[in-house]
Write a protein that holds these residues in place. Structure first.
Motif, PDB file in Angstrom:
ATOM      1  N   ARG A   1       0.829  -1.183   0.000  1.00  0.00           N
ATOM      2  CA  ARG A   1       0.000   0.000   0.000  1.00  0.00           C
ATOM      3  C   ARG A   1       0.878   1.253   0.000  1.00  0.00           C
ATOM      4  NH1 ARG A   1      -4.046   2.552   3.435  1.00  0.00           N
ATOM      5  NH2 ARG A   1      -2.827   2.128   5.283  1.00  0.00           N
TER       6      ARG A   1
ATOM      7  N   LYS B   1      -2.333  14.300  -2.538  1.00  0.00           N
ATOM      8  CA  LYS B   1      -2.649  15.037  -1.322  1.00  0.00           C
ATOM      9  C   LYS B   1      -4.136  14.971  -1.013  1.00  0.00           C
ATOM     10  CE  LYS B   1       1.068  18.402  -1.299  1.00  0.00           C
ATOM     11  NZ  LYS B   1       1.416  19.786  -1.586  1.00  0.00           N
TER      12      LYS B   1
ATOM     13  N   MET C   1      -5.936  12.583  -1.501  1.00  0.00           N
ATOM     14  CA  MET C   1      -6.259  11.203  -1.137  1.00  0.00           C
ATOM     15  C   MET C   1      -5.804  10.878   0.281  1.00  0.00           C
ATOM     16  SD  MET C   1      -7.544   9.757  -3.879  1.00  0.00           S
ATOM     17  CE  MET C   1      -8.387  11.300  -4.113  1.00  0.00           C
ATOM     18  N   ALA C   2      -5.544  11.864   1.081  1.00  0.00           N
ATOM     19  CA  ALA C   2      -5.075  11.635   2.450  1.00  0.00           C
ATOM     20  C   ALA C   2      -3.699  10.988   2.489  1.00  0.00           C
ATOM     21  CB  ALA C   2      -6.073  10.812   3.267  1.00  0.00           C
TER      22      ALA C   2
ATOM     23  N   SER D   1      -3.020  18.984   4.043  1.00  0.00           N
ATOM     24  CA  SER D   1      -4.028  18.399   3.172  1.00  0.00           C
ATOM     25  C   SER D   1      -4.356  16.951   3.522  1.00  0.00           C
ATOM     26  CB  SER D   1      -3.555  18.479   1.733  1.00  0.00           C
ATOM     27  OG  SER D   1      -2.293  17.873   1.623  1.00  0.00           O
ATOM     28  N   ASP D   2      -3.333  16.161   3.894  1.00  0.00           N
ATOM     29  CA  ASP D   2      -3.641  14.757   4.157  1.00  0.00           C
ATOM     30  C   ASP D   2      -4.497  14.598   5.411  1.00  0.00           C
ATOM     31  OD1 ASP D   2      -1.033  15.620   5.179  1.00  0.00           O
ATOM     32  OD2 ASP D   2      -0.979  13.664   6.151  1.00  0.00           O
ATOM     33  N   LYS D   3      -4.293  15.483   6.410  1.00  0.00           N
ATOM     34  CA  LYS D   3      -5.114  15.439   7.618  1.00  0.00           C
ATOM     35  C   LYS D   3      -6.556  15.848   7.301  1.00  0.00           C
ATOM     36  CE  LYS D   3      -1.948  14.464  10.796  1.00  0.00           C
ATOM     37  NZ  LYS D   3      -0.935  14.124   9.817  1.00  0.00           N
TER      38      LYS D   3
ATOM     39  N   ALA E   1      -8.057  15.619   4.402  1.00  0.00           N
ATOM     40  CA  ALA E   1      -8.691  14.550   3.646  1.00  0.00           C
ATOM     41  C   ALA E   1      -9.094  13.426   4.584  1.00  0.00           C
ATOM     42  CB  ALA E   1      -7.741  14.043   2.567  1.00  0.00           C
ATOM     43  N   ALA E   2      -8.231  13.124   5.563  1.00  0.00           N
ATOM     44  CA  ALA E   2      -8.528  12.048   6.485  1.00  0.00           C
ATOM     45  C   ALA E   2      -9.753  12.357   7.351  1.00  0.00           C
ATOM     46  CB  ALA E   2      -7.316  11.765   7.365  1.00  0.00           C
TER      47      ALA E   2
ATOM     48  N   MET F   1     -13.233  15.319   0.814  1.00  0.00           N
ATOM     49  CA  MET F   1     -12.579  14.806  -0.380  1.00  0.00           C
ATOM     50  C   MET F   1     -12.799  15.777  -1.520  1.00  0.00           C
ATOM     51  SD  MET F   1     -10.885  12.019  -0.957  1.00  0.00           S
ATOM     52  CE  MET F   1     -10.045  11.154   0.347  1.00  0.00           C
TER      53      MET F   1
ATOM     54  N   GLU G   1      -6.031   0.306  -8.701  1.00  0.00           N
ATOM     55  CA  GLU G   1      -5.056   0.969  -7.816  1.00  0.00           C
ATOM     56  C   GLU G   1      -5.497   2.397  -7.505  1.00  0.00           C
ATOM     57  OE1 GLU G   1      -0.629  -0.882  -8.615  1.00  0.00           O
ATOM     58  OE2 GLU G   1      -1.535   0.258 -10.231  1.00  0.00           O
TER      59      GLU G   1
ATOM     60  N   SER H   1      -8.133   2.140  -4.960  1.00  0.00           N
ATOM     61  CA  SER H   1      -7.643   1.734  -3.644  1.00  0.00           C
ATOM     62  C   SER H   1      -6.941   2.907  -2.951  1.00  0.00           C
ATOM     63  CB  SER H   1      -6.715   0.536  -3.763  1.00  0.00           C
ATOM     64  OG  SER H   1      -5.478   0.956  -4.289  1.00  0.00           O
ATOM     65  N   LEU H   2      -6.359   3.813  -3.759  1.00  0.00           N
ATOM     66  CA  LEU H   2      -5.707   4.973  -3.147  1.00  0.00           C
ATOM     67  C   LEU H   2      -6.740   5.922  -2.560  1.00  0.00           C
ATOM     68  CD1 LEU H   2      -2.835   5.565  -5.640  1.00  0.00           C
ATOM     69  CD2 LEU H   2      -2.602   5.192  -3.192  1.00  0.00           C
ATOM     70  N   GLY H   3      -7.922   5.925  -3.165  1.00  0.00           N
ATOM     71  CA  GLY H   3      -8.989   6.746  -2.597  1.00  0.00           C
ATOM     72  C   GLY H   3      -9.292   6.319  -1.176  1.00  0.00           C
TER      73      GLY H   3
ATOM     74  N   PHE I   1      -7.197   5.241   0.917  1.00  0.00           N
ATOM     75  CA  PHE I   1      -5.876   5.114   1.522  1.00  0.00           C
ATOM     76  C   PHE I   1      -5.925   5.065   3.040  1.00  0.00           C
ATOM     77  CE2 PHE I   1      -1.767   6.832   2.970  1.00  0.00           C
ATOM     78  CZ  PHE I   1      -0.961   5.865   2.412  1.00  0.00           C
ATOM     79  N   ASN I   2      -6.794   5.881   3.623  1.00  0.00           N
ATOM     80  CA  ASN I   2      -6.774   5.925   5.091  1.00  0.00           C
ATOM     81  C   ASN I   2      -7.942   5.187   5.738  1.00  0.00           C
ATOM     82  OD1 ASN I   2      -8.665   7.789   4.314  1.00  0.00           O
ATOM     83  ND2 ASN I   2      -8.428   8.924   6.236  1.00  0.00           N
TER      84      ASN I   2
ATOM     85  N   GLN J   1      -9.581   1.254   5.576  1.00  0.00           N
ATOM     86  CA  GLN J   1      -9.560  -0.062   4.956  1.00  0.00           C
ATOM     87  C   GLN J   1     -10.728  -0.918   5.435  1.00  0.00           C
ATOM     88  OE1 GLN J   1      -7.076  -1.102   2.609  1.00  0.00           O
ATOM     89  NE2 GLN J   1      -6.770   1.112   2.663  1.00  0.00           N
TER      90      GLN J   1
ATOM     91  N   ARG K   1     -13.069   7.398  -7.045  1.00  0.00           N
ATOM     92  CA  ARG K   1     -11.907   7.354  -6.160  1.00  0.00           C
ATOM     93  C   ARG K   1     -12.173   8.181  -4.903  1.00  0.00           C
ATOM     94  NH1 ARG K   1      -6.526   9.833  -8.616  1.00  0.00           N
ATOM     95  NH2 ARG K   1      -7.740  11.722  -8.270  1.00  0.00           N
ATOM     96  N   ALA K   2     -12.784   9.350  -5.099  1.00  0.00           N
ATOM     97  CA  ALA K   2     -13.105  10.182  -3.945  1.00  0.00           C
ATOM     98  C   ALA K   2     -14.123   9.487  -3.046  1.00  0.00           C
ATOM     99  CB  ALA K   2     -13.634  11.525  -4.407  1.00  0.00           C
TER     100      ALA K   2
END
Lengths: 281, 250, 325, 239
Positions: A153, A169, A171-172, D76-78, D80-81, D85, D101, D104-106, D108-109, D111, D151-152
């Motif tokens: 991953r 970015k 995509m978290a 940004s990653d926080k 998005a988490a 989105m 893939e 699956s990246l959509g 990402f945080n 599962q 993906r989003a």
């Protein structure tokens, strides 16, 4: 043998390029650094081979992370011109080389033999077992990297961040983390290469410069930023060199490698595979 | 003045401009409209030589300019501005305009090294003309500022100034009003009319309908790389295809 | 205007009188001469990197071509030194055009690489082409330049010889920059698309800046050979290219005074840091890294001359921009 | 019933160097709504979205809060988490990665319910299932937009922000995408939609904001905006 070493270096270049669009001129000096680290652990600290190489890899990884976090990121953040980042990596390579001189001196060191027997016979040819081991380890390293990038991953997220950081970015994905891991990996690859080449060619300050440039040539020939192209490019450079040394003159093997590089840059700059090279695109 | 004939260009299989033809009359203001991604800027890039079409031809004053590099096209008399501002941002405003005159001047390296009378006179003329143009656009007071320190609206004006410096017969304006407020748009409209009055032919890509409809004498509409309509502003506004594709359906 | 003239006079008198203070200190004069040669070489690099935005990590190559060509021509063919120097600079220029023809299109890091390769090839060539270059043993007894019967055979005489050349070359550089040609070169640095669109033939100007740049650096190489009287390959390694770059960046590029300050400060500075011995390059590397990361615009902007001048002379902004163009 | 405010933007000011892109933007998105942000090129729509999702440097001033918590200086990653989105303008799919893939990246945080979410996305866009193993770059424009949207959705966002989803797409595909947005909204996702195709956007939105030169100049329900004379003239191309 030399081809697989170039391969490790070239893959490092490609990794960094695909992740940051940057060219790092430090790979060769990182190789030298790795070789010295390996020497220190194996010869002077008398650690077992496996532990020595693991330690070397770990430290080199940290060095890569350090370079990215404290120098490269600063410049990228300040929106520095690309060329300044290239310059920073050059400056860094000078610092690394001279730092190594400070610590280890400028002598050529002999790496102690790893195997008891001098030669292994394959068919009619005598082969140095150390070289075989180097090829095997290099090959394993490449396989592990391939598996990591494609099947995990985190590897997928690294590829994603390299392709399109903006989308990554959203995509978290923590893009700054994938970037420093990439630099860490590239540095670790150089470290492994140094550790492997040390026992064969000896360890000294200048060992990295040429190999670094040629590894780069290999990366260019393979299509810059393409990991698999880099490996193929490495074998081409390795072969060209071996043949030049054998049939023309070993003095000119470096000249020929550079000529091949220049020819590629001019005639087929996208390499065997594809990548962006022109200013005007 | 400018004649585009059946121009086609593809990007990796996608037909970005598909058999587009249009005529631009001398000293007219012609507008090119259409949704984002319709191929308007691509067409501009073809006219200004950034891209070479797969087929078709571009005629300027009766001569084909297809396959010319951008700097050659500029010399023949077509100048342009850019949608996302492309100024020489670290140098001064006046130098931007001075560079704009590059293709109309001819002093060479040796005249420069030995500062011949010719070169000195030319240099003075370049500076004077640059100042005149800045005056015309109301940028004179900023002449010594770096280009990047200007406001957004003034940067757009400077792009126009630089283009005018090459004394073009045809001026291509790519979304000159983007990011401007209503007052600035009003000023821009006046400015474009004044430029037309000096005898320059203007081709403009713009999203602001008010601006397009009140300025343009002829409007061409693109969608999907094809031209779907052309005519006087009111004709286009009532065209079914145009409403469907761009202006919006009920 | 009068103040400006006064300033020139003061500077000229100072430069003319400087060596008189150091009569008897030939070593210092040698250092000063080396520094001036570096000013020329680095000004050349500035034309390329600072003004046209193209990097070169192979300028040691042009430096070497200049030095070796002039040395060989004057020794083996007995050509008068002044002519052999010009010929040497011309040859360096020719090589630059040959490189630039294909290379000028490449993006920065590839350009860096191709110029490194060029530098390395030149280095490898002079190290191994023994019949011509005497290999690693180098060439000695390189004659001093002369004009008529006047021979510039002491460091003092050479200093004045250099002073004139530096003055002329810097004046030329300044004239180029403040001209149509110079503006086109700067335009290429600033924005390739816009330059092309506004009628500047980007490729030609990239090649032109390569040519101008290597003429300066090649000539500097020739001047160096005839100053020291001995050349060997080790003066022309990649390290030398990096030293040029460090000088340029330290002083500040794209600026008239930058290369002068950078070259002089580093030449004199590192000489006095001789105690460092082997660690000289560590110092260079560290300086380069620190500059790139912390003051990419160089010393010239730290000691902001413009501000200083503004206070001293209250000149108009227009003139300042002129100076900085 | 009091509606929960999902997103609240207050007095946002943003500069790109000397360019003052946003001058005091304020807007609100409530749970379950579709809110449209319309305006011309360069008006500041995309900048607003990117400020919210943390893709730009911190704004000059102003606040952005998500469910009452300020997110204005977060990375940004926080963001998005947390469940915001963004579907970027121009889609930005990973063109060298496979469709799967990409999806699956959509996620990402998250599962946990990966399989069921993937199922949901595949039912919305059956074509993505067909193309599962293809590289993203080989898809058509419309399919790429679906992939970007899918993906989003893989992250089960609480707020979905879409930047110009109709860009460069055929009218029929635009209609399809907009229907999907309506459906996703019905299934419980709040949507903030940025569009130049003002009419299409207002047709599916509950409320709208009109932005010009970095300022909100008008806000109302979609119906009122569609009938507003000024809006008609400037953005709908009617006389």
């Amino acid at each position: 043998m030399i081809g697989s070493i170039y391969g490790l270096i070239a893959m490092g270049y490609s990794l960094i390029y695909s992740a940051s669009g940057l060219l790092s001129f430090t790979q060769g000096e990182l190789l030298m650094f790795g070789a010295f680290l390996g020497l220190t652990f194996y010869k002077y600290a008398n650690l077992p081979f496996v532990i020595s190489i693991t330690l070397t890899i770990a430290i080199m990884f940290m060095v890569g992370v350090f370079i990215e976090s404290f120098i490269i990121r600063k410049l990228v953040k300040a929106k520095a011109n690309l060329i300044f980042i290239v310059l920073a990596t050059i400056a860094l390579s000078i610092v690394l080389k001279n730092f190594a001189m400070l610590v280890w001196g400028s002598n050529v060191f002999q790496f102690p033999q790893i195997f008891k027997t001098g030669f292994v016979k394959i068919g009619d040819v005598n082969v140095d077992p150390t070289s075989i081991m180097a090829i095997v380890i290099a090959f394993i390293a490449m396989l592990i990297l391939h598996f990591f990038m494609n099947k995990t991953r985190f590897g997928t997220s690294m590829r994603a961040a390299a392709q399109n950081p903006l989308a990554a970015k959203t995509m978290a994905i923590n893009v700054s983390r994938t970037t420093y891991v990439t630099w860490g990996l590239a540095s670790a690859l150089a470290g492994i290469a140094g550790f492997l080449i040390g026992p064969v060619y000896g360890v000294h300050l200048e060992m990295g410069t040429m190999i670094g440039l040629k590894g780069f040539a290999a990366a260019v020939i393979g299509g810059y930023g393409n990991m698999y192209g880099a490996i193929i490019g490495s074998f081409i450079i390795g072969l060209v060199e071996t043949f030049t040394a054998a049939y023309i003159s070993s003095i000119y093997k470096d000249v020929i490698s550079f000529l091949v590089l220049i020819a590629f840059l001019i005639l087929k700059p996208r390499g065997i595979f594809n990548s962006k090279v022109y200013d005007e695109e | 003045m400018l004649k585009i004939q059946d121009v086609v260009i593809k990007f990796g299989g996608l037909c970005a401009v598909n058999e587009v033809s249009m005529d631009v009359e001398p000293n007219s203001i012609t507008a090119l409209i259409g949704p984002n991604g319709a191929g308007k800027t691509t067409l501009f890039n073809i006219i200004s030589g950034v891209l070479t079409p797969l087929s078709g031809d571009i005629l300027f004053a009766g001569n084909s300019i297809k396959g010319f590099r951008p700097y050659m096209i500029n010399k023949t008399g077509i100048a342009r501005t850019y949608q996302n501002i492309n100024l020489f941002s670290n140098i001064s405003v006046i130098e931007n305009v001075m560079i704009g005159q590059h293709c109309r001047r001819d002093s060479n390296l040796f005249q420069t090294l030995f500062r011949t009378n010719y070169q000195v006179r030319e240099e003075r003329e370049i500076r004077e003309k640059a100042m005149e143009i800045l005056d015309f656009l109301g940028l004179a007071e900023f002449s010594d500022f770096t280009a990047k320190s200007l406001s957004y609206g003034n940067q757009r004006k400077l792009e126009i100034a630089r283009a005018l410096a090459s004394t073009p017969q045809v001026l291509l304006l790519d979304e000159p009003a983007a990011g401007m407020n209503t007052t600035e748009k009003g000023e821009l409209m006046d400015l474009i009319r004044q430029i037309q009055d000096t005898g320059v032919t203007i081709l403009i890509v713009e999203h602001d309908m008010k601006l397009v409809m009140s300025l343009a004498e002829q409007v061409h509409v693109m969608n999907y790389g094809r031209k779907i309509a052309q005519g006087k502003p009111y004709e286009v506004q009532n065209n079914k295809d145009v409403i469907e594709a761009y202006l919006g359906t009920e | 205007m009068i103040q400006k003239k006064m300033k020139y006079i003061i500077v000229t008198v100072f430069l003319l009188a400087l060596p008189l203070v150091f009569i008897g200190n030939s070593y210092f004069l040698l250092l000063l001469c080396t520094g001036m040669i570096y000013v020329i070489a680095v000004s050349g690099l500035d034309l390329l990197f600072g003004y046209s935005g193209q990097i070169s990590l192979g300028h040691a190559g042009f430096f070497a071509i200049g030095a070796y060509t002039s040395a060989i021509l004057s020794i083996k063919l007995g050509i008068p030194v002044v002519f052999s120097m010009l010929f040497a600079a011309g040859l360096a220029t020719m090589f630059a055009v040959l490189i630039a023809l294909p290379a000028a299109r490449l993006v920065h890091h590839f350009l860096a690489l191709i110029t490194i390769s060029f530098g390395e090839i030149v280095y490898l060539f002079v190290s191994h082409a023994d019949p011509l270059t005497n290999g690693f043993s180098g060439i000695g007894f390189i004659p001093s330049p002369s004009l008529g019967f006047f021979v510039f055979d002491t460091n003092m005489k050479y200093y004045y010889f250099l002073l004139v050349i530096v003055a002329v070359l810097l004046m030329f550089k300044n004239r180029i920059i403040k001209s149509r040609t110079g503006r086109a070169i700067i335009a290429v640095r600033e924005n390739i698309y816009a330059s092309d669109g506004i009628g500047v033939n980007v490729k030609n100007y990239k090649i032109l800046s390569f040519a101008l740049s290597s003429f300066y650096t090649g000539l500097a190489g020739a001047l160096y050979a005839h100053l020291i009287g001995f050349i060997s390959p080790e003066s022309f390694t990649l390290n030398q290219s990096i030293i040029f770059l460090t000088m340029l960046l330290l002083g500040g590029m794209g600026n008239f005074y930058g290369p002068i300050i950078g070259a002089l400060v580093l030449t004199l500075g590192t000489e006095y840091l001789q105690v460092l011995g082997n660690y000289q390059m560590l110092v260079y590397g560290t300086i380069l890294l620190l500059i790139v990361v912390f003051i990419p615009s160089g010393l010239i902007h730290v000691v902001n001359l413009r501000n200083l001048r503004k206070i001293l002379h209250k000149r108009t902004t227009a003139e300042e921009n002129d100076d900085n163009a | 019933m009091e509606k929960t405010t999902v997103l609240k933007v207050e007095d946002l000011d943003y500069k790109y160097g000397s360019i003052h892109a946003l001058r005091g933007i304020s807007l609100e998105v409530n749970e379950g709504e579709i809110v449209a942000l319309i305006g011309g090129n360069g008006a500041g729509k995309t900048t607003t979205l990117r400020c919210i999702s943390g893709l730009l440097d911190a704004p000059e001033s102003g606040n952005i809060s998500f469910y009452g918590e300020s997110i204005v200086k977060q990375k940004s990653d926080k963001i998005a988490a947390r469940g915001i989105m963004q579907v970027l303008e121009g889609r930005h799919i990973f063109s060298k990665l496979t469709v799967k893939e990409n999806l699956s990246l959509g996620a990402f945080n998250r599962q946990a319910d990966y399989a069921s979410t993937l199922q949901y996305v595949y039912t919305l866009f059956p074509v993505l299932k067909e193309r599962e193993q293809q590289e993203g770059g080989t898809l058509s424009g419309g399919e790429q937009q679906m992939l970007a949207l899918g993906r989003a959705l893989m992250s089960k966002p609480k707020l979905l922000m879409m930047d110009e989803p109709s860009l460069g797409l055929a009218p029929i595909i635009v209609r399809n995408i907009f229907e999907m947005i309506t459906k996703i909204n019905k299934d419980g996702t709040t949507v903030l939609l940025v569009e130049q195709n003002s009419k299409a956007a207002l047709n599916i939105a509950d409320r709208g904001y009109v932005i010009e030169s970095g300022r909100i100049i008008l806000t109302d329900t979609s119906n009122n905006l569609l009938n507003n004379e000024e809006v008609k003239k400037s953005y709908l191309g009617e006389k």
